[in-house]
Scaffold this active site. Structure first.
Site, PDB file in Angstrom:
ATOM      1  N   ASP A 149      69.625  49.089  90.514  1.00  0.00           N
ATOM      2  CA  ASP A 149      68.770  47.952  90.876  1.00  0.00           C
ATOM      3  C   ASP A 149      67.927  47.468  89.690  1.00  0.00           C
ATOM      4  O   ASP A 149      67.565  48.256  88.817  1.00  0.00           O
ATOM      5  CB  ASP A 149      67.853  48.373  92.042  1.00  0.00           C
ATOM      6  CG  ASP A 149      67.248  47.168  92.753  1.00  0.00           C
ATOM      7  OD1 ASP A 149      67.726  46.039  92.538  1.00  0.00           O
ATOM      8  OD2 ASP A 149      66.294  47.375  93.524  1.00  0.00           O
ATOM      9  N   ASN A 186      73.435  41.518 100.491  1.00  0.00           N
ATOM     10  CA  ASN A 186      73.413  40.684  99.281  1.00  0.00           C
ATOM     11  C   ASN A 186      74.048  39.300  99.485  1.00  0.00           C
ATOM     12  O   ASN A 186      73.869  38.402  98.661  1.00  0.00           O
ATOM     13  CB  ASN A 186      74.074  41.402  98.099  1.00  0.00           C
ATOM     14  CG  ASN A 186      73.252  42.551  97.543  1.00  0.00           C
ATOM     15  OD1 ASN A 186      73.780  43.551  97.068  1.00  0.00           O
ATOM     16  ND2 ASN A 186      71.927  42.421  97.586  1.00  0.00           N
TER      17      ASN A 186
HETATM   18  C1  IPE Z   1      70.430  47.338  96.651  1.00  0.00           C
HETATM   19  O1  IPE Z   1      69.644  46.517  95.853  1.00  0.00           O
HETATM   20  C2  IPE Z   1      71.859  46.914  96.582  1.00  0.00           C
HETATM   21  C3  IPE Z   1      72.538  47.111  95.299  1.00  0.00           C
HETATM   22  C4  IPE Z   1      72.044  47.708  94.260  1.00  0.00           C
HETATM   23  C5  IPE Z   1      73.867  46.589  95.246  1.00  0.00           C
HETATM   24  P1  IPE Z   1      68.908  45.231  96.441  1.00  0.00           P
HETATM   25  O2  IPE Z   1      68.194  44.614  95.320  1.00  0.00           O
HETATM   26  O3  IPE Z   1      69.874  44.385  97.189  1.00  0.00           O
HETATM   27  O4  IPE Z   1      67.916  45.902  97.483  1.00  0.00           O
HETATM   28  P2  IPE Z   1      66.507  45.397  98.029  1.00  0.00           P
HETATM   29  O5  IPE Z   1      66.650  43.964  98.391  1.00  0.00           O
HETATM   30  O6  IPE Z   1      65.508  45.612  96.926  1.00  0.00           O
HETATM   31  O7  IPE Z   1      66.237  46.293  99.188  1.00  0.00           O
HETATM   32  C1  IPE Z   2      70.966  44.953  91.420  1.00  0.00           C
HETATM   33  O1  IPE Z   2      70.053  44.160  90.752  1.00  0.00           O
HETATM   34  C2  IPE Z   2      72.340  44.339  91.477  1.00  0.00           C
HETATM   35  C3  IPE Z   2      72.726  43.837  92.800  1.00  0.00           C
HETATM   36  C4  IPE Z   2      72.054  43.949  93.900  1.00  0.00           C
HETATM   37  C5  IPE Z   2      74.007  43.158  92.868  1.00  0.00           C
HETATM   38  P1  IPE Z   2      69.297  42.978  91.480  1.00  0.00           P
HETATM   39  O2  IPE Z   2      70.141  41.750  91.370  1.00  0.00           O
HETATM   40  O3  IPE Z   2      68.929  43.366  92.860  1.00  0.00           O
HETATM   41  O4  IPE Z   2      68.027  42.830  90.590  1.00  0.00           O
HETATM   42  P2  IPE Z   2      66.524  42.606  91.087  1.00  0.00           P
HETATM   43  O5  IPE Z   2      66.218  43.689  92.062  1.00  0.00           O
HETATM   44  O6  IPE Z   2      66.482  41.249  91.709  1.00  0.00           O
HETATM   45  O7  IPE Z   2      65.704  42.709  89.849  1.00  0.00           O
HETATM   46 MG    MG Z   3      67.328  44.315  93.619  1.00  0.00          MG
END
Ligand code: IPE
Ligand code: IPE
Ligand code: MG
Length: 267
Positions: free
Chosen positions: A32, A80
């Protein structure tokens, strides 16, 4: 000293602290922080996703070298899809591109790759790439890489419950035969030991619908480092932290049974 050399020396230092006999055999990672990493640098979020891919490559190598056998990474959650469609499209495209580019190396490293999640909403072209990568690497035995795409822990549990209900309806099993073992055998991770360690980057203290069943007793390591800044040094720190944990599984560490009776207090 160059920064590459400093990192190499730090890796060496940390490696010495690691007990090679107690390497977690299955590590799960919530990768993340890609978006924040890019935004902090004044870049579009896609730059963070791109950098995240090269970090994943480094961590696969590091975990394999360390003697870990299975890595399960969260690449795209069922939630997502709520992101702007341009970002969703970018990510879906990226999966196909990265896999097409990396599959030969993955195979030559004897890595078995599996995609965990509901692939049905993905374009046929991507499904084909994912499925051919799985079949090419299915007999590889050195390492397993599970990539969770369109994965949700609750959805997985509901799917298992449905399958078990159907089997019961067809008379294949009795309700009294439903137990953890049967449940495990229907999970998308069937046949694998549960992760001993869950790593989440970017400081969020939640599971975000990842491996809800399998993480029941995993040790959780949360770091503020954003995924694109994560590296082998940070990974080794997570392993060292894991090795300092006392995994009790509800029991009591090294307390002989008799000593409880000898020293109980009256109520
Ligand atoms: C979790 O991260 C999903 C992945 C890393 C693919 P998110 O960024 O989607 O999770 P939340 O929204 O912070 O819970
Ligand atoms: C994790 O990084 C990757 C996916 C969930 C696909 P994020 O895209 O959630 O990055 P942040 O949390 O918005 O910084
Ligand atoms: Mg994220």
């Amino acid at each position: 000293m160059s920064s590459k050399k400093i990192i190499k020396e730090r890796n060496l230092e940390l490696s010495k602290e690691i007990d090679k006999q107690r390497i977690p055999q299955h590590i799960a990672i919530i990768m993340d922080g890609n978006g924040r990493w890019a935004t902090n640098k004044g870049l579009p979020r896609s730059f963070g996703h791109n950098k995240g891919v090269s970090v994943l490559k480094e961590i696969i190598k590091a975990s394999k070298n360390l003697g870990c056998r299975v890595l399960t990474v969260f690449a795209f959650s069922t939630e997502n899809w709520t992101r702007p469609s341009k970002e969703v499209d970018y990510l879906i495209n990226l999966f196909g591109k990265v896999l097409s580019k990396e599959i030969d190396e993955i195979h030559s490293e004897s890595i078995k790759i599996k995609f965990i999640g509901d692939l049905s909403p993905f374009p046929d072209s991507l499904k084909l790439i994912l499925q051919s990568a799985e079949s090419l690497t299915q007999n590889n035995t050195d390492f397993i890489l599970n990539v969770c795409v369109n994965y949700g822990g609750r959805q997985e549990i509901v799917k298992v419950a449905k399958e078990i209900a159907l089997k019961s309806l067809n008379g294949e099993i009795k309700a009294s035969e439903v137990n953890e073992e049967l449940f495990n055998s229907e999970l998308l991770t069937k046949g694998l030991k549960d992760p001993e360690l869950l790593i989440r980057t970017s400081g969020e203290k939640r599971i975000s619908n990842f491996l809800l069943w399998q993480l029941a007793y995993s040790e959780i390591y949360i770091t503020d480092v954003l995924w694109p800044d994560f590296n082998e040094v940070e990974f080794l720190k997570a392993i060292i932290d894991y090795q300092s944990r006392n995994r009790r599984f509800g029991g009591i560490e090294s307390l002989p049974n008799e000593s409880f009776e000898d020293s109980y207090c009256s109520y």
